[in-house]
Scaffold this active site. Structure first.
Site, PDB file in Angstrom:
ATOM      1  N   LEU A  92     112.863  36.626 160.892  1.00  0.00           N
ATOM      2  CA  LEU A  92     111.807  35.981 161.669  1.00  0.00           C
ATOM      3  C   LEU A  92     110.705  35.470 160.763  1.00  0.00           C
ATOM      4  CD1 LEU A  92     111.392  38.677 164.467  1.00  0.00           C
ATOM      5  CD2 LEU A  92     112.443  36.424 164.723  1.00  0.00           C
ATOM      6  N   GLU A 130     107.705  42.334 172.477  1.00  0.00           N
ATOM      7  CA  GLU A 130     108.160  43.722 172.314  1.00  0.00           C
ATOM      8  C   GLU A 130     107.774  44.188 170.920  1.00  0.00           C
ATOM      9  OE1 GLU A 130     111.988  42.237 173.209  1.00  0.00           O
ATOM     10  OE2 GLU A 130     112.701  42.353 171.138  1.00  0.00           O
ATOM     11  N   LYS A 132     107.706  45.265 167.078  1.00  0.00           N
ATOM     12  CA  LYS A 132     108.512  44.971 165.903  1.00  0.00           C
ATOM     13  C   LYS A 132     108.695  46.298 165.184  1.00  0.00           C
ATOM     14  CE  LYS A 132     108.672  42.014 161.806  1.00  0.00           C
ATOM     15  NZ  LYS A 132     109.336  43.020 161.051  1.00  0.00           N
ATOM     16  N   ASP A 134     109.692  48.986 162.528  1.00  0.00           N
ATOM     17  CA  ASP A 134     109.737  48.895 161.077  1.00  0.00           C
ATOM     18  C   ASP A 134     110.896  49.731 160.548  1.00  0.00           C
ATOM     19  OD1 ASP A 134     109.060  48.178 158.573  1.00  0.00           O
ATOM     20  OD2 ASP A 134     107.222  49.366 158.463  1.00  0.00           O
ATOM     21  N   ARG A 153     122.317  44.771 157.999  1.00  0.00           N
ATOM     22  CA  ARG A 153     122.142  43.322 157.993  1.00  0.00           C
ATOM     23  C   ARG A 153     122.597  42.704 156.675  1.00  0.00           C
ATOM     24  NH1 ARG A 153     117.974  39.849 156.406  1.00  0.00           N
ATOM     25  NH2 ARG A 153     118.125  37.842 157.454  1.00  0.00           N
ATOM     26  N   TYR A 243     117.701  45.178 170.768  1.00  0.00           N
ATOM     27  CA  TYR A 243     116.843  44.124 171.302  1.00  0.00           C
ATOM     28  C   TYR A 243     117.485  42.751 171.407  1.00  0.00           C
ATOM     29  CZ  TYR A 243     116.136  43.973 166.237  1.00  0.00           C
ATOM     30  OH  TYR A 243     116.323  43.962 164.884  1.00  0.00           O
ATOM     31  N   LYS A 307     109.253  36.265 171.894  1.00  0.00           N
ATOM     32  CA  LYS A 307     110.485  35.485 172.075  1.00  0.00           C
ATOM     33  C   LYS A 307     110.377  34.606 173.306  1.00  0.00           C
ATOM     34  CE  LYS A 307     113.129  39.201 170.014  1.00  0.00           C
ATOM     35  NZ  LYS A 307     114.092  40.297 170.173  1.00  0.00           N
ATOM     36  N   LYS A 331     102.447  39.845 163.485  1.00  0.00           N
ATOM     37  CA  LYS A 331     102.187  41.117 162.810  1.00  0.00           C
ATOM     38  C   LYS A 331     100.772  41.638 163.051  1.00  0.00           C
ATOM     39  CE  LYS A 331     105.491  41.065 159.223  1.00  0.00           C
ATOM     40  NZ  LYS A 331     105.685  41.835 158.030  1.00  0.00           N
ATOM     41  N   CYS A 425      99.109  36.249 124.853  1.00  0.00           N
ATOM     42  CA  CYS A 425     100.011  37.004 125.734  1.00  0.00           C
ATOM     43  C   CYS A 425     100.074  38.461 125.277  1.00  0.00           C
ATOM     44  CB  CYS A 425     101.399  36.372 125.698  1.00  0.00           C
ATOM     45  SG  CYS A 425     102.657  37.391 126.461  1.00  0.00           S
ATOM     46  N   CYS A 428     103.898  38.946 123.764  1.00  0.00           N
ATOM     47  CA  CYS A 428     104.425  38.294 122.559  1.00  0.00           C
ATOM     48  C   CYS A 428     103.341  37.702 121.664  1.00  0.00           C
ATOM     49  CB  CYS A 428     105.434  37.218 122.938  1.00  0.00           C
ATOM     50  SG  CYS A 428     104.674  35.770 123.688  1.00  0.00           S
ATOM     51  N   CYS A 441     101.801  32.328 129.693  1.00  0.00           N
ATOM     52  CA  CYS A 441     102.113  32.567 128.290  1.00  0.00           C
ATOM     53  C   CYS A 441     102.913  31.360 127.816  1.00  0.00           C
ATOM     54  CB  CYS A 441     102.952  33.843 128.166  1.00  0.00           C
ATOM     55  SG  CYS A 441     103.890  33.907 126.642  1.00  0.00           S
ATOM     56  N   CYS A 447     109.130  34.802 124.334  1.00  0.00           N
ATOM     57  CA  CYS A 447     108.412  35.929 124.912  1.00  0.00           C
ATOM     58  C   CYS A 447     109.397  36.895 125.561  1.00  0.00           C
ATOM     59  CB  CYS A 447     107.391  35.433 125.942  1.00  0.00           C
ATOM     60  SG  CYS A 447     106.531  36.800 126.750  1.00  0.00           S
TER      61      CYS A 447
HETATM   62  S1  IVH Z   1     114.591  39.786 166.804  1.00  0.00           S
HETATM   63  C1  IVH Z   1     117.094  36.178 166.097  1.00  0.00           C
HETATM   64  N1  IVH Z   1     113.245  41.844 167.694  1.00  0.00           N
HETATM   65  O1  IVH Z   1     112.239  42.306 162.179  1.00  0.00           O
HETATM   66  C2  IVH Z   1     116.441  37.470 166.361  1.00  0.00           C
HETATM   67  N2  IVH Z   1     113.667  41.712 165.360  1.00  0.00           N
HETATM   68  O2  IVH Z   1     111.130  40.255 160.271  1.00  0.00           O
HETATM   69  C3  IVH Z   1     115.871  38.102 165.137  1.00  0.00           C
HETATM   70  N3  IVH Z   1     112.800  43.602 164.071  1.00  0.00           N
HETATM   71  O3  IVH Z   1     115.173  41.349 160.554  1.00  0.00           O
HETATM   72  C4  IVH Z   1     115.384  39.469 165.278  1.00  0.00           C
HETATM   73  N4  IVH Z   1     111.945  44.704 165.770  1.00  0.00           N
HETATM   74  O4  IVH Z   1     115.150  43.643 161.611  1.00  0.00           O
HETATM   75  C5  IVH Z   1     113.762  41.234 166.616  1.00  0.00           C
HETATM   76  N5  IVH Z   1     112.075  43.631 168.615  1.00  0.00           N
HETATM   77  C6  IVH Z   1     112.601  43.029 167.558  1.00  0.00           C
HETATM   78  C7  IVH Z   1     112.499  43.576 166.259  1.00  0.00           C
HETATM   79  C8  IVH Z   1     113.037  42.873 165.183  1.00  0.00           C
HETATM   80  C9  IVH Z   1     112.143  44.698 164.460  1.00  0.00           C
HETATM   81  C10 IVH Z   1     113.124  43.264 162.674  1.00  0.00           C
HETATM   82  C11 IVH Z   1     114.492  42.720 162.425  1.00  0.00           C
HETATM   83  C12 IVH Z   1     114.294  41.460 161.623  1.00  0.00           C
HETATM   84  C13 IVH Z   1     112.895  41.592 161.155  1.00  0.00           C
HETATM   85  C14 IVH Z   1     112.303  40.208 160.976  1.00  0.00           C
END
Ligand code: IVH
Length: 686
Positions: A92, A130, A132, A134, A153, A243, A307, A331, A425, A428, A441, A447
């Site tokens: 994303l 929703e 995100k 981590d 992934r 998700y 989304k 974020k 530098c 070097c 440098c 170097c």
């Molecule tokens: S949607 C096409 N939904 O965030 C859909 N991603 O920075 C793409 N992630 O690699 C992902 N929570 O691992 C989606 N509710 C959520 C998420 C989410 C965490 C992660 C996901 C992605 C990363 C992108």
């Protein structure tokens, strides 16, 4: 007298009891791990589990792979198999400011309007927001409702098979509910992460053993999921939240919100915290509420994902090279903490950039220990006026390297002298040159820091991917004098390697084999690996598709580079100066003489002019034989590109079912039109 139905068959009744216990245990797993609403005590659960285990020990023939006792089944594996994802797993784009999320909405409206051939004005557009999570993204495959495969992934195209490890996650159902409309084939995307309390407990255990604790829950989760022995995964409790439906057989639901409901109905854990809003302002409100709830959550989240709710509209907007246009990661602001600057040192990167780094008194920022922060360049140090001994606020934003947000003045404190960039530098001794805010440098190939860095980059995962050639080995090779440039790498002999500390017969052979394997490399990886300033993976891909061969790229001048879509004057200059430098051309020639074969991925014959290179396509109306996204990918693979509106510069308009006003535009401007079949034939021949 017959025995009939009154007879006692121990095997039959054991089977019945086993089935009943499994159903019961699965229900409690679901209530506990997915619904967060247990109905029985841990003791009562353990008793059910014990009874099932004992019965299965007595009747081993009745053990099935989906039994709750089999979550840790197979023995350790020797490595994690690579698997190709069914669909690319995109990432994303991320933003942090409210204005940027409004701009996202504006862009969605504009692009959708164009695709739909109407003005959306202030019409309500629904978004789902929703958390995100981590953690790490996984692909989960269910066949006939049964969990058959799970993968990390990886690079988005290929990941690692972690099926056995995922089976140990109790929140992951091994069998889905058949209602409503469970597809025979289902691929789901979710996030695997570790709860904060589990993370802290794990780190305590590690520290007690005297080992290095994990820096954050995400690293701990990644380590646990990628274990070769699933027993190790089971010992570090992970959870999963789903998700996204990545692929499925049969009919799709029409919105993302319903998609989440469906996943939940089949028994999969979905985000419980989520909102569907009729405007971007509702999304902004959800973001603010979630940010203030963040510290109370039992797991780490780093923002919310926004989304576009309608799935047909998602498809209309499609995707860029690695992220969808219909979603964005919104974020949270970085977490900040106060600490002291103990020293300011200067590091030299692979392109020769001198970066001042502050060495800090270690401080915990949102669960991660920070002991150094980048100060970017001399201007930045001056602007923030950071000096040795100062008190500063450091911040951490997701994956970004920690940075110093500001200096906190301490009244009456004696301060050190202001920082000054060195004139030579530090590695070097070559003269330092200034270009705008940045210092470089001038030593280049002389170097060692630059040679080490470029070697490490050349060997890295998305470049030549040479196993065993990381930072440490790159440093050894350069310091020993064996490697002074990229070409020297392929002239190495096993005997030379054996003179280096840490190399024995086997490791040296493996290294030589890895080198041999990397000799067959795609043009885009090679270009990226050269480490040309401003040329990242994406630009390398664009260049490779456009020119089709390294010779064509080496023959191009500034104007030819600038003609490439997405390449502006700065990148063009950087490319031109790289390829004009004799030293670089010599290294490339020598690499080829040493056996490096640089090929166009997808079988394009290097050097052959590409029939569709540079052509511009526009689509109007629905396609029936391929999806829009696939069509677009194929156009791009042929070196052409797709735009959304018809102009004089358009070469072809592909006319599908129910074309919109773009067909009229094509006629008016005299642009060639193609039916879907003609289009496919044209691509075939390209
Ligand atoms: S949607 C096409 N939904 O965030 C859909 N991603 O920075 C793409 N992630 O690699 C992902 N929570 O691992 C989606 N509710 C959520 C998420 C989410 C965490 C992660 C996901 C992605 C990363 C992108």
């Amino acid at each position: 007298m017959t025995h009939g139905i009154h007879s006692y068959d121990p095997l039959h009744s054991a089977k019945q009891r086993i089935d009943a216990l499994r159903t019961e245990i699965r229900r409690h797993d679901y209530l506990y791990y997915v619904k967060n609403r247990p109905e029985i005590s841990d003791d009562a659960y353990d008793r059910l589990f014990q009874e099932l285990s004992q019965l299965e020990t007595t009747y081993p023939d009745l053990v099935t792979p989906d039994s709750p006792t089999q979550r840790v089944g197979a023995g350790p594996q020797t490595d994690l198999k690579k698997v190709q994802h069914e669909r690319p797993m995109l990432s994303l784009d991320s933003i942090m400011k409210t204005d940027d999320v409004r701009a996202f909405d504006t862009r969605v409206r504009r692009e959708l309007g164009r695709e739909l051939d109407r003005d959306l004005g202030q019409e309500a557009i629904y978004y789902t927001a929703e958390p995100k999570f981590d953690g790490l993204s996984v692909e989960l495959v269910y066949e006939g409702g049964r969990f058959t495969r799970g993968a990390t992934r990886g690079d988005g195209i290929t990941g690692e098979d972690v099926t056995i490890n995922l089976r140990t996650l109790r929140s992951l159902p091994l069998q889905l509910q058949a209602e409503p409309d469970l597809p025979a084939h289902l691929v789901v995307r979710g996030e695997v992460y570790m709860r904060l309390d589990e993370f802290q407990a794990l780190n305590r255990r590690i520290a007690e053993r005297g080992d290095e604790p994990f820096a954050n829950p995400r690293n701990a989760a990644s380590g646990a999921l990628r274990q070769l022995d699933s027993k190790m995964t089971a010992e570090r409790p992970l959870v999963v939240t789903c998700y996204e439906i990545m692929a499925q057989s049969g009919h799709l639901v029409s919105t993302h919100w319903e998609e989440l409901d469906r996943l939940a109905a089949w028994g999969l854990p979905v985000p419980s915290l989520r909102r569907r809003g009729a405007s971007i302002e509702e999304v902004i409100a959800f973001h603010a509420e979630t940010a203030s709830a963040r510290d109370e959550l039992p797991f780490e989240i780093d923002g919310v994902v926004v989304k576009l709710d309608r799935r047909d509209w998602q498809a209309l907007l499609g995707e860029k090279s690695r992220s969808p246009r219909w979603a964005i990661a919104y974020k949270f602001a970085a977490r900040k903490e106060v600490t002291q600057v103990q020293d300011i040192v200067v590091s030299v990167g692979r392109t020769g950039t001198l970066t001042p780094m502050a060495l800090l008194k270690p401080v915990d920022v949102g669960g991660v220990t920070i002991s150094r922060a980048t100060l970017h360049n001399a201007d930045e140090v001056a602007r923030k006026d950071v000096r040795v001994g100062d008190t500063v606020k450091v911040e951490r934003a997701g994956d970004v390297i920690p940075a110093i947000a500001e200096r906190i003045p301490v009244p009456e404190q004696q301060r050190a002298d202001p920082f000054r960039m060195p004139e030579h530098c530090p590695v070097c001794g070559s003269a330092v040159a200034r270009e705008g805010a940045y210092s470089y440098c001038s030593g280049k190939a002389a170097c060692p820091a630059q040679v080490k860095g470029s070697l490490e980059h050349f060997a890295s995962k998305y470049a030549l991917n040479i196993a065993g050639l990381g930072r440490k080995t790159a440093a050894q090779l350069v310091e020993s004098g064996l490697v002074n440039n990229l070409a020297d790498l392929f002239a190495l002999t096993k005997d030379q390697l054996l003179t280096l500390e840490g190399f024995a017969d086997r490791s040296a052979s493996m290294f030589m084999e890895a080198l041999e394997r990397s000799k067959h490399v795609s043009l885009e990886r090679f270009l990226y690996g050269l480490g040309i300033r401003q040329v990242g993976e994406h630009t390398a891909k664009v260049l490779s598709r456009w020119f089709g061969s390294l010779d064509a790229i080496m023959a191009a001048d500034h104007a030819a580079f600038e003609r490439v879509h997405e390449i502006g004057p700065e990148i063009a200059s950087s490319l031109e100066s790289f390829f004009q430098e004799t030293h670089n051309r010599e290294i490339i020639d020598r690499l080829r003489r040493l056996g490096l074969s640089i090929v166009m991925e997808g079988g394009h014959d290097p050097g052959r002019p590409r029939a569709l290179a540079g052509k511009v396509f526009v689509f109007t109306g629905g396609l029936s034989q391929v999806s829009r996204d696939d069509a677009k990918r194929r156009v791009e693979a042929a070196g052409a590109r797709v735009t959304s509106s018809v102009s004089k510069r358009t070469d072809y308009v592909v006319v599908g079912i129910d074309p919109g006003s773009k067909l009229d535009d094509a006629k008016r401007l005299g642009v060639a039109t193609l039916t879907e079949s003609e289009f496919l034939v044209l691509l075939e021949r390209a």
